[in-house]
Enzyme design. Structure first.
Site, PDB file in Angstrom:
ATOM      1  N   GLU A  52      24.842  79.338  53.771  1.00 40.07           N
ATOM      2  CA  GLU A  52      25.292  79.546  52.389  1.00 40.07           C
ATOM      3  C   GLU A  52      24.823  78.444  51.447  1.00 40.07           C
ATOM      4  O   GLU A  52      24.613  78.696  50.258  1.00 40.07           O
ATOM      5  CB  GLU A  52      26.818  79.670  52.352  1.00 40.07           C
ATOM      6  CG  GLU A  52      27.360  80.953  52.974  1.00 40.07           C
ATOM      7  CD  GLU A  52      27.631  80.850  54.472  1.00 40.07           C
ATOM      8  OE1 GLU A  52      28.189  81.785  55.051  1.00 40.07           O
ATOM      9  OE2 GLU A  52      27.273  79.787  55.064  1.00 40.07           O
ATOM     10  N   PHE A 114      43.064  84.333  58.575  1.00 47.00           N
ATOM     11  CA  PHE A 114      41.746  84.065  59.135  1.00 47.00           C
ATOM     12  C   PHE A 114      40.707  83.961  58.022  1.00 47.00           C
ATOM     13  O   PHE A 114      40.614  84.820  57.160  1.00 47.00           O
ATOM     14  CB  PHE A 114      41.358  85.180  60.112  1.00 47.00           C
ATOM     15  CG  PHE A 114      39.977  85.013  60.696  1.00 47.00           C
ATOM     16  CD1 PHE A 114      39.687  83.972  61.562  1.00 47.00           C
ATOM     17  CD2 PHE A 114      38.953  85.903  60.368  1.00 47.00           C
ATOM     18  CE1 PHE A 114      38.419  83.812  62.093  1.00 47.00           C
ATOM     19  CE2 PHE A 114      37.683  85.758  60.902  1.00 47.00           C
ATOM     20  CZ  PHE A 114      37.423  84.705  61.764  1.00 47.00           C
ATOM     21  N   LYS A 164      39.792  90.981  49.194  1.00 47.68           N
ATOM     22  CA  LYS A 164      39.238  92.180  49.813  1.00 47.68           C
ATOM     23  C   LYS A 164      39.944  93.448  49.342  1.00 47.68           C
ATOM     24  O   LYS A 164      39.303  94.492  49.159  1.00 47.68           O
ATOM     25  CB  LYS A 164      39.316  92.064  51.337  1.00 47.68           C
ATOM     26  CG  LYS A 164      38.478  93.101  52.069  1.00 47.68           C
ATOM     27  CD  LYS A 164      38.348  92.785  53.538  1.00 47.68           C
ATOM     28  CE  LYS A 164      37.414  93.786  54.243  1.00 47.68           C
ATOM     29  NZ  LYS A 164      37.268  93.472  55.698  1.00 47.68           N
ATOM     30  N   MET A 483      13.408  56.288  51.643  1.00 40.43           N
ATOM     31  CA  MET A 483      14.043  55.553  50.549  1.00 40.43           C
ATOM     32  C   MET A 483      15.133  54.621  51.075  1.00 40.43           C
ATOM     33  O   MET A 483      15.296  53.503  50.571  1.00 40.43           O
ATOM     34  CB  MET A 483      14.627  56.531  49.529  1.00 40.43           C
ATOM     35  CG  MET A 483      15.007  55.880  48.215  1.00 40.43           C
ATOM     36  SD  MET A 483      13.610  55.123  47.346  1.00 40.43           S
ATOM     37  CE  MET A 483      12.918  56.555  46.516  1.00 40.43           C
TER      38      MET A 483
END
Length: 585
Positions: A52, A114, A164, A483
């Site tokens: 994601e 859940f 949902k 770096m």
């Protein structure tokens, strides 16, 4: 016309009404109704990422290269929390992103169900605005409002959390045109008195400089064009932040190069010694200013920004102008021309003479090895030469390679340079390059990377292969966290604490495992041929460019120093030279 439909259908219809053609996402239980509706239409293309975080960065690349908002769809709980790094990145760099997240049903919220998470609470500090939609009738209007907020004023990320049961339920679809957005109407026109004061300062300044930022690019083509016209008409020098590269052409005669921590000698000294600083769409980031009390001490400062909170937040300015960069520049330019288009030409001649002396320091000069290893500066110099004039977009990861890319690659137009500026997010470049390539399928898209940063989201090469996105991954492999190692060398007594990996993959074999092409080059003698091979291949490429392991990126302003107190690389002393000429080894 009243239309009834499920909440899941509303999501798809609202995206279509907003002109969305691509969604980057990853399915899960809490968004399956939306994915089912996605499956039953062909107007919007869904890009299945592998993580994601990758979805957000891909959407950022899409948005930055097109000027349109990027859209992300993920599930609840870990799906939503995995987006947080990307959302903060978009907020820092003013990238318009609309994130749609699934949520457990409304009657289960608060029960530790859940994959439940307080997505709105978690993302409240890192979005412009977010919403939890509990009524299906309000869903479409909320999505339309989200797009308005993301793209108006200072662009940024927004999030809509959709339970949902709201997706399954039926409600009345609200059209885009019927959505209330007047409550969020950022000011776009500048104060006429402040604009007039700015014009007066431009007419009399002896040592002016245009200091440009990402706000110029966000404001669109009108802003970049007026900036270029004004720079040409006045003869004023132009510099830019990391995020503003391309708003003024790197080939332009007034270009000083990037300024800031790894900016050019001439840009930083011009900012220090100027008597008029025209800040256009930049936010006085700490990587630009260095030590605040030593920043451009004698200049009169003008600041144009659409975000009122950015004005006088870091640096006190004498002429603050709230407004859209394009609108303010157009009005100011028209007023300046109507007053005769005057500047102090005699003083400008002296100013440019001083700037040319700073340019003569040639702060980006280097000596190629002519063999092994490859100097990283040379790798990018050759990449620039061999791709110049092509329909090219560049993304980067974060680190030394990012700064070298900003120094040695030239951008003559906006929206061609995608990088993580404010947050400095390692792992940005691979998914961002895919987002750019999806938006511009026929263009050359190159991600300039370091091996450590590249590995953070390497899984997205699977996305590139699945969607036939021929992105070129140009990895400048020094087998170090470059770096970090540089700072440890210069500032921490050469104590190299965890700044290298003792186990790196064979990038050519890794490329083959993904099904793409792998190329390795370890000699400057072979570099041009290897780059041409990369460019000629019609699919994704992982290019392993083995560069000098201990090369430092200069110029460099050490943390806490004044912005004109730079360290310059020096091949003869093998040390560094401060701005005053003192050798610091």
């Amino acid at each position: 016309m009243t239309r009834q439909m499920t909440g899941a259908k509303m999501v798809i219809e609202a995206l279509k009404d907003q002109g969305v053609d691509v969604v980057f996402g990853y399915p899960g239980g809490a968004v399956l109704p939306i994915y089912d509706e996605m499956f039953q239409q062909n107007d919007i293309k869904h890009i299945l990422v592998r993580h994601e975080q990758g979805a957000i960065h891909a959407a950022e690349g899409y948005a930055r290269s097109t000027g349109k908002p990027g859209v992300v769809l993920v599930t609840s709980g870990p799906g939503a929390t995995n987006t947080v790094t990307g959302i903060v990145d978009a907020l820092m760099d003013s990238i318009p992103i609309v994130v749609l997240t699934g949520q457990v049903p409304t009657f289960m919220i608060g029960s530790d169900a859940f994959q439940e998470g307080d997505t709105v609470g978690i993302t409240r500090p890192c979005t412009k605005m977010n919403w939890l939609v509990k009524e299906t009738d309000k869903l479409a209007g909320t999505i339309h409002e989200a797009f308005h907020v993301a793209t108006s004023g200072r662009p940024g990320p927004v999030l809509v959390d959709i339970p949902k049961d709201v997706q399954f339920a039926t409600g009345i679809y609200k059209e885009k045109a019927d959505t209330r957005t007047s409550h969020y109407a950022p000011r776009t026109k500048g104060d006429p008195e402040m604009i007039a004061r700015m014009v007066e300062l431009i007419e009399t300044a002896e040592r002016p400089v245009f200091y440009t930022g990402g706000g110029v690019i966000n404001s669109g083509d009108r802003a970049t064009q007026v900036l270029r016209d004004w720079a040409e008409a006045t003869g004023f020098p132009v510099t830019s932040t990391l995020m503003g590269l391309g708003c003024y052409p790197a080939s332009g005669k007034s270009w000083l190069g990037m300024l800031g921590m790894h900016g050019t000698y001439q840009a930083n000294w011009a900012m220090h010694d100027c008597d008029l600083m025209l800040n256009i769409g930049a936010r006085f980031d700490d990587r630009i200013t260095g030590r605040i009390n030593a920043f451009s001490p004698e200049s009169t400062k003008v600041h144009i920004d659409i975000d009122p909170s950015s004005l006088n937040k870091v640096i006190h300015t004498h002429v603050p102008i709230i407004g859209d960069v394009a609108d303010v520049l157009e009005e100011a330019f028209a007023l300046w021309k109507s007053r005769g288009g005057n500047v102090n030409r005699e003083a400008l001649v002296r100013w440019w003479k001083q700037i040319d002396e700073w340019r003569a320091v040639d702060c980006l000069a280097y000596t190629p090895t002519g063999g092994t290893p490859i100097r990283p500066q040379h790798a990018l110099t050759r990449l620039e030469a061999l791709t110049k004039g092509m329909d090219r977009y560049i993304t980067t990861e974060v680190g030394q390679h990012q700064m070298w890319a900003a120094q040695y690659l030239g951008f003559d137009g906006p929206n061609r340079w995608m990088t993580s500026g404010g947050l400095g997010t390692m792992g940005y470049g691979v998914p961002a390059s895919i987002g750019v390539q999806i938006a511009h399928p026929d263009a050359l898209v190159i991600n300039v990377a370091g091996e450590a940063s590249w590995l953070m989201n390497m899984q997205e090469m699977g996305t590139a292969m699945q969607y036939k996105a021929p992105v070129k991954q140009f990895i400048m492999n020094n087998e170090r966290l470059g770096m970090v190692r540089q700072w440890q060398e210069l500032l921490h007594g050469e104590r190299y604490s965890s700044s290298w990996s003792e186990s790196l993959p064979d990038f050519v074999k890794l490329a083959e495992a993904f099904g793409c092409k792998g190329i390795r080059c370890d000699s400057e003698d072979d570099l041009d041929e290897a780059i041409r091979e990369m460019l000629a291949y019609d699919g994704p490429v992982i290019f392993d460019c083995l560069v000098e392991k201990h090369e430092n990126c200069f110029p460099m302003i050490p943390s806490g120093n004044a912005h004109n107190d730079m360290l310059l690389g020096n091949a003869e002393t093998q040390g560094v030279i401060g701005a005053k000429g003192a050798v610091l080894v």
